[in-house]
Design a protein around this motif. Structure first.
Motif, PDB file in Angstrom:
ATOM      1  N   ASP A 149       3.681   5.831  -5.841  1.00 46.48           N
ATOM      2  CA  ASP A 149       3.678   5.250  -7.239  1.00 46.48           C
ATOM      3  C   ASP A 149       2.002   7.030  -7.911  1.00 46.48           C
ATOM      4  N   THR A 178      -6.302   5.781  -0.537  1.00 43.35           N
ATOM      5  CA  THR A 178      -4.994   4.421  -1.317  1.00 43.35           C
ATOM      6  C   THR A 178      -4.509   4.723   0.708  1.00 43.35           C
ATOM      7  N   ARG A 232       2.014   1.797  -3.594  1.00 44.44           N
ATOM      8  CA  ARG A 232       1.090   2.396  -4.318  1.00 44.44           C
ATOM      9  C   ARG A 232       0.806   3.996  -4.192  1.00 44.44           C
ATOM     10  N   GLN A 234       0.817  -1.359  -0.199  1.00 44.64           N
ATOM     11  CA  GLN A 234       0.219   0.338   0.300  1.00 44.64           C
ATOM     12  C   GLN A 234       1.056   1.390   0.038  1.00 44.64           C
TER      13      GLN A 234
END
Length: 185
Positions: free
Chosen positions: A49, A128, A46, A43
């Motif tokens: 990113d 997220t 993520r 996570q």
């Protein structure tokens, strides 16, 4: 005398079976702690990113806010270079702090608030963050179960015999309990 030996052997076998069972349970819990931490890291990846996309989307309108971008880049670098779980937790806390300041800053820019791209990225980041919170919770629950197994008697004897000890919980960075101030102009 023969009866005594049988009792000793039966007791020894029971102790051995208990020790093997406890050892295997501790190994399973240790692996689950590691796996749950990997989910936290998935996570985080993520999130990492998403961050360059958010930064690029808001950078042009926020030229005077360059320090926040430097803090975000620094926190990402620290996380990437972290060797231990504790170092990663500290770096993630710094990133949490910088991101919350970035989100507060974006509230002060009406052009950003009306940008569909920025709003989409912020919504993605919010999702997220929820996933991260769930992964952290799952990690802490697993650490709790593992720590109980390594600290309770008599399983603590087996754990210490094989070098298993208490694992640290994920803890929020100091200051995160305070809500950031949002000043709309």
């Amino acid at each position: 005398m023969k009866k005594t030996w049988i009792i000793v052997i039966v007791v020894a076998l029971l102790v051995a079976f208990y020790a093997f069972g406890t050892y295997n349970r501790i190994i399973s819990l240790d692996e689950k702690v590691t796996a749950d931490w990997q989910q936290v890291e998935v996570q985080y990846q993520r999130r990492f990113d998403l961050i360059p996309n958010i930064v690029n989307a808001v950078k042009g309108a926020m030229v005077q806010e360059q320090t926040i971008f430097l803090e975000i880049a620094d926190a990402r670098s620290r996380y990437a270079g972290a060797a231990t779980v504790d170092d990663k937790v500290r770096a993630a806390g710094q990133l949490d702090s910088a991101l919350s300041r970035l989100l507060v800053i974006t509230e002060n820019y009406p052009i950003l608030k009306s940008s569909e791209n920025v709003q989409s990225l912020i919504a993605e980041l919010a999702g997220t963050e929820n996933r991260i919170a769930i992964a952290r919770r799952d990690f802490n629950q697993t650490v709790n179960t593992y720590n109980l197994a390594t600290r309770r008697f008599p399983s603590s004897l087996v754990a210490s015999m094989f070098g298993y000890s208490e694992r640290p919980y994920f803890e929020a960075a100091p200051g995160t309990e305070l809500a950031p101030k949002v000043e709309l102009q």
